[in-house]
Structures are given as C-alpha cells and as structure tokens.
Motif scaffolding. Structure first.
Motif, PDB file in Angstrom:
ATOM      1  N   SER A 206      10.907   0.358  18.010  1.00  0.00           N
ATOM      2  CA  SER A 206      12.117   1.166  17.902  1.00  0.00           C
ATOM      3  C   SER A 206      11.837   2.347  16.983  1.00  0.00           C
ATOM      4  O   SER A 206      10.860   2.350  16.221  1.00  0.00           O
ATOM      5  N   ALA A 207      12.702   3.354  17.028  1.00  0.00           N
ATOM      6  CA  ALA A 207      12.513   4.542  16.195  1.00  0.00           C
ATOM      7  C   ALA A 207      12.512   4.182  14.719  1.00  0.00           C
ATOM      8  O   ALA A 207      11.695   4.700  13.943  1.00  0.00           O
ATOM      9  N   ASP A 208      13.412   3.281  14.305  1.00  0.00           N
ATOM     10  CA  ASP A 208      13.486   2.894  12.893  1.00  0.00           C
ATOM     11  C   ASP A 208      12.232   2.149  12.464  1.00  0.00           C
ATOM     12  O   ASP A 208      11.684   2.407  11.377  1.00  0.00           O
ATOM     13  N   ALA A 209      11.772   1.217  13.292  1.00  0.00           N
ATOM     14  CA  ALA A 209      10.568   0.452  12.956  1.00  0.00           C
ATOM     15  C   ALA A 209       9.353   1.368  12.885  1.00  0.00           C
ATOM     16  O   ALA A 209       8.497   1.226  12.003  1.00  0.00           O
ATOM     17  N   LEU A 210       9.270   2.315  13.810  1.00  0.00           N
ATOM     18  CA  LEU A 210       8.149   3.246  13.811  1.00  0.00           C
ATOM     19  C   LEU A 210       8.165   4.118  12.559  1.00  0.00           C
ATOM     20  O   LEU A 210       7.119   4.348  11.941  1.00  0.00           O
ATOM     21  N   ASP A 211       9.333   4.569  12.157  1.00  0.00           N
ATOM     22  CA  ASP A 211       9.427   5.379  10.935  1.00  0.00           C
ATOM     23  C   ASP A 211       8.953   4.599   9.718  1.00  0.00           C
ATOM     24  O   ASP A 211       8.270   5.149   8.837  1.00  0.00           O
ATOM     25  N   ARG A 212       9.283   3.317   9.665  1.00  0.00           N
ATOM     26  CA  ARG A 212       8.843   2.494   8.524  1.00  0.00           C
ATOM     27  C   ARG A 212       7.322   2.350   8.509  1.00  0.00           C
ATOM     28  O   ARG A 212       6.690   2.432   7.449  1.00  0.00           O
ATOM     29  N   VAL A 213       6.738   2.118   9.685  1.00  0.00           N
ATOM     30  CA  VAL A 213       5.288   1.968   9.766  1.00  0.00           C
ATOM     31  C   VAL A 213       4.600   3.275   9.372  1.00  0.00           C
ATOM     32  O   VAL A 213       3.611   3.273   8.630  1.00  0.00           O
ATOM     33  N   VAL A 214       5.095   4.405   9.865  1.00  0.00           N
ATOM     34  CA  VAL A 214       4.503   5.703   9.548  1.00  0.00           C
ATOM     35  C   VAL A 214       4.565   5.968   8.047  1.00  0.00           C
ATOM     36  O   VAL A 214       3.586   6.406   7.428  1.00  0.00           O
ATOM     37  N   THR A 215       5.715   5.693   7.436  1.00  0.00           N
ATOM     38  CA  THR A 215       5.857   5.907   5.996  1.00  0.00           C
ATOM     39  C   THR A 215       4.884   5.050   5.214  1.00  0.00           C
ATOM     40  O   THR A 215       4.240   5.523   4.259  1.00  0.00           O
ATOM     41  N   ASP A 216       4.742   3.798   5.614  1.00  0.00           N
ATOM     42  CA  ASP A 216       3.836   2.876   4.929  1.00  0.00           C
ATOM     43  C   ASP A 216       2.382   3.326   5.087  1.00  0.00           C
ATOM     44  O   ASP A 216       1.614   3.322   4.114  1.00  0.00           O
ATOM     45  N   LEU A 217       1.997   3.733   6.294  1.00  0.00           N
ATOM     46  CA  LEU A 217       0.621   4.146   6.532  1.00  0.00           C
ATOM     47  C   LEU A 217       0.272   5.428   5.774  1.00  0.00           C
ATOM     48  O   LEU A 217      -0.814   5.542   5.203  1.00  0.00           O
ATOM     49  N   LYS A 218       1.173   6.385   5.773  1.00  0.00           N
ATOM     50  CA  LYS A 218       0.895   7.650   5.089  1.00  0.00           C
ATOM     51  C   LYS A 218       0.610   7.434   3.611  1.00  0.00           C
ATOM     52  O   LYS A 218      -0.201   8.143   3.016  1.00  0.00           O
ATOM     53  N   ALA A 219       1.255   6.437   3.024  1.00  0.00           N
ATOM     54  CA  ALA A 219       1.035   6.151   1.599  1.00  0.00           C
ATOM     55  C   ALA A 219      -0.350   5.580   1.348  1.00  0.00           C
ATOM     56  O   ALA A 219      -0.839   5.613   0.217  1.00  0.00           O
ATOM     57  N   LYS A 220      -1.011   5.051   2.399  1.00  0.00           N
ATOM     58  CA  LYS A 220      -2.315   4.408   2.242  1.00  0.00           C
ATOM     59  C   LYS A 220      -3.475   5.324   2.608  1.00  0.00           C
ATOM     60  O   LYS A 220      -4.636   5.001   2.303  1.00  0.00           O
ATOM     61  N   LEU A 221      -3.208   6.430   3.279  1.00  0.00           N
ATOM     62  CA  LEU A 221      -4.292   7.266   3.790  1.00  0.00           C
ATOM     63  C   LEU A 221      -4.905   8.146   2.693  1.00  0.00           C
ATOM     64  O   LEU A 221      -4.226   8.562   1.764  1.00  0.00           O
ATOM     65  N   ARG A 222      -6.188   8.407   2.846  1.00  0.00           N
ATOM     66  CA  ARG A 222      -6.866   9.343   1.954  1.00  0.00           C
ATOM     67  C   ARG A 222      -6.280  10.743   2.154  1.00  0.00           C
ATOM     68  O   ARG A 222      -5.839  11.081   3.253  1.00  0.00           O
ATOM     69  N   PRO A 223      -6.304  11.579   1.122  1.00  0.00           N
ATOM     70  CA  PRO A 223      -5.856  12.967   1.293  1.00  0.00           C
ATOM     71  C   PRO A 223      -6.653  13.652   2.397  1.00  0.00           C
ATOM     72  O   PRO A 223      -7.878  13.548   2.455  1.00  0.00           O
ATOM     73  N   GLY A 224      -5.957  14.324   3.287  1.00  0.00           N
ATOM     74  CA  GLY A 224      -6.609  15.044   4.369  1.00  0.00           C
ATOM     75  C   GLY A 224      -6.746  14.265   5.652  1.00  0.00           C
ATOM     76  O   GLY A 224      -7.052  14.847   6.699  1.00  0.00           O
ATOM     77  N   THR A 225      -6.540  12.948   5.614  1.00  0.00           N
ATOM     78  CA  THR A 225      -6.597  12.144   6.836  1.00  0.00           C
ATOM     79  C   THR A 225      -5.335  12.388   7.654  1.00  0.00           C
ATOM     80  O   THR A 225      -4.228  12.327   7.128  1.00  0.00           O
ATOM     81  N   LYS A 226      -5.513  12.658   8.933  1.00  0.00           N
ATOM     82  CA  LYS A 226      -4.381  12.974   9.799  1.00  0.00           C
ATOM     83  C   LYS A 226      -3.913  11.728  10.549  1.00  0.00           C
ATOM     84  O   LYS A 226      -4.719  10.893  10.966  1.00  0.00           O
TER      85      LYS A 226
END
Length: 360
Positions: A206-226
């Motif tokens: 769902s849109a809400d679940a996807l937004d949560r996953v995206v937010t969580d992943l972005k916090a874990k990525l190295r700077p510059g990783t797309k």
C-alpha cells in the motif's frame, strides 16, 4: 520507477586507458528472492544492442537462476552468454571459480560490452569487489557499479530479522547492545556497498506501507546512494549501466560488518534440495510447500517441476510465506518427469520434516 537526479547518474568520464582496456562490470546483489533474476531478464530484453555477459551464481546445488535465464527465449541470449558458478557464494569461491570465469570473458575474441554478475542471495558483495583489485583482473575489468535489489514486502514484514519483535524490544531496552541477526548483517552489507538500491515489488505494498519502507531505507543508506522504486525488476538499463564508479578503488567508503575478518563463511545458513514426484496440478505442490515453509521458518524456496498432462515446465519460487509459480517453457523430451526444490534457511532446519511435507 523513480529515476535519480541527473547529476547522480551521469558517469564520470573514464580515462582513455580505461575505455580501451577495462570492461565495465556491474554487480547485482540483493537478499533472497528480491527479484535479481527478473531485473536481469528485463536488462537483456532492453539491452539496446549491447553485448552483455552474465555471471550467475547459486547458493545451493540446483542452478535455478541460470536455468531461468537460459530458458528466457530472448533473441541473442545463448547458453554461452550465461556463465554459472556452482556451489557456494561467489565471494567464497573467488580463488576457484571467479578468476577463471573473468579470464574467459575478457579473453573472448568478441569481448562483451559489459559484464553483469548476479551474486547469490546470501553473498556479501564487498569481497567480490575486492577481487577486482587482483592483478589478473585489475587491468582488464572495473566495477562500474553495485546494484542492491530489495524485496519491499519482505522489508515491510521484518523478514530480515529472525525474531523482529524481540530484537526491537531488546534494542529499545538497552541501546548499548548490538542484537543484529546474521540476516540483518547480510542485508546491511549489501545496501552499504551499493551505488543504487532498487526497492522492488513496490506494487505489492500500500502507499502508506511503501512510504514507511522508503523512509526507513533512506536512513540506512550511505550518502550519495540512490534509491529507486520498481515492480517486476523493470529498471531502465541506462540508469544502472555506465555509472563509472570504479568501486574497487572506493572500498573504504563502503563499510561492512566483516571488514575486520580475514575471511567469512555462511555457517548461519543451510541449503538442501528435495526431489519429489510429478504433481497433478500446481495447486497440489504449492499446497504442500507453503505450510512447510511457514511452519519451519524457511527463508527461500526455488525450483522446477513437471505437471501431469502439461507440456510446460513449472517454475516455483518463494520468499517466506509468499510463493509464486508459472510455466516458463516447454519440457524437453530428455527431461525427467518430476520436480526438484531448493530450500534455504538459517541453520537448524528440520530437513526430514520439510522433505516429508513437500513429498506428500
């Protein structure tokens, strides 16, 4: 699919020496069942005339991914274009398999325009990238980029921890403790090494679940990783190929849980194959596999089967309790009737119970 900013995807101009002597190589990593093979099939179908050489690696004794790609039916995709390294993850067999495979590719009379390596779902990408620093490889090939493919529903379901609720409770109660499971370490090592992380199967959330996953992943990525979003592995090859990252020269900026270890193994995981009789229908075999997967905490299953009265081969794949099946090609006259399933999980699986359930 959301493409990254133009500034992040434009590859640095390689030197003349690199252009003439080094073959760009893309490493596609990602956890079990994330959709790496689907992504490679899409890449082949949209290669735009590029000569792509594929190195497919398996964790287990049944080359499912290689077989799927060899049976893809894509014009110009022959068996010689798929080089499969058997037995163990690619980073564990570098000395035995990787170097001869790379030498075979770079010594071809008609060299590939680009090499694509699909690691197994349990492989750590950094040791593989380190192998590109070896003298036999360094002057002939370069790691153009590392792509990590992520199963969006699996992340949303917390499948990268064996006991996600308990792990979270322990972390919250004592922030000084490190309670990461081996699954989390593999997952984090893969995204930490990546230039691009593809969040796949987004159509299943769902849109809400996807937004949560995206937010969580972005916090874990190295700077510059797309971070890209995709469904069915459909990502434009122009986005993934030609990054010019020279990853082998940037290892210090790609941290791993295993940086201080001289070598690593996968004793936390085990895999075995189950042979079973030809089912009467796809529903019959899925009905036996699914309860066994859920009851015994199996991480991944993949395999093939013939179905009574059907001329096509049935492909079976699953992550956790989510199973899918489809017919991919006609069975050859010399292929035996029946099926084979590879089961992958953390060490301690009740093999006998799983085999009994699958065989029915």
């Amino acid at each position: 699919m959301t493409a990254p900013d133009d500034s992040s995807t434009s590859p640095a101009a390689p030197s003349a020496d690199t252009q003439t002597t080094k073959i760009p190589t893309t490493v596609i990593t990602g956890f079990l069942g994330a959709g790496k093979t689907s992504m490679i099939r899409h890449m082949l179908e949209n290669a735009g005339g590029k000569r792509l050489a594929l190195v497919i690696n398996e964790f287990g004794d049944l080359g499912v991914d290689g077989e799927i790609l060899k049976g893809c039916g894509i014009e110009g995709c022959g068996d010689d274009d798929v080089l499969e390294l058997a037995n163990g993850c690619i980073c564990c067999t570098v000395a035995d398999d990787f170097l001869p495979t790379m030498e075979k590719l770079v010594n071809r009379a008609e060299k590939p325009d680009h090499i694509v390596i699909e690691t197994s779902g349990l492989a750590l990408p950094k040791p593989l990238v380190q192998a590109f620093g070896w003298p036999e490889v360094r002057t002939r090939a370069t790691v153009d980029g590392v792509i990590a493919v992520i199963d969006a529903p699996a992340v949303a379901d917390g499948l990268f921890t064996s006991r996600p609720d308990q792990v979270q409770a322990l972390r919250e109660s004592d922030p000084a403790l490190d309670h990461e499971s081996p699954l989390e370490e593999v997952f984090e090592d893969q995204i930490n090494c990546a230039d691009i992380v593809v969040l796949n199967k987004t159509d299943l959330l769902s849109a809400d679940a996807l937004d949560r996953v995206v937010t969580d992943l972005k916090a874990k990525l190295r700077p510059g990783t797309k971070l890209l979003r995709a469904a069915h592995g459909a990502v434009d090859p122009e986005v993934m190929l030609g990054l010019g990252s020279g990853v082998e020269d940037d290892l210090a900026g790609r941290p791993s849980h295993h940086d201080d270890e001289e070598e690593h193994d996968h004793d936390d995981f085990e895999t075995f194959a189950i042979d079973f009789d030809e089912p009467k229908s796809p529903q019959e075999i899925i009905g036996r596999i699914q309860p066994a997967v859920e009851r015994h905490g199996v991480l991944r299953v993949k395999g093939f089967a013939s179905v009574a009265g059907k001329p096509m081969r049935l492909v079976i794949q699953g992550v956790g309790g989510r199973l899918q099946h489809y017919y991919d090609r006609e069975l050859r006259a010399d292929e035996p009737r029946g099926g084979r399933l590879v089961v992958i999980g953390e060490t301690g699986l009740d093999r006998q119970a799983i085999e009994t359930a699958v065989k029915g």
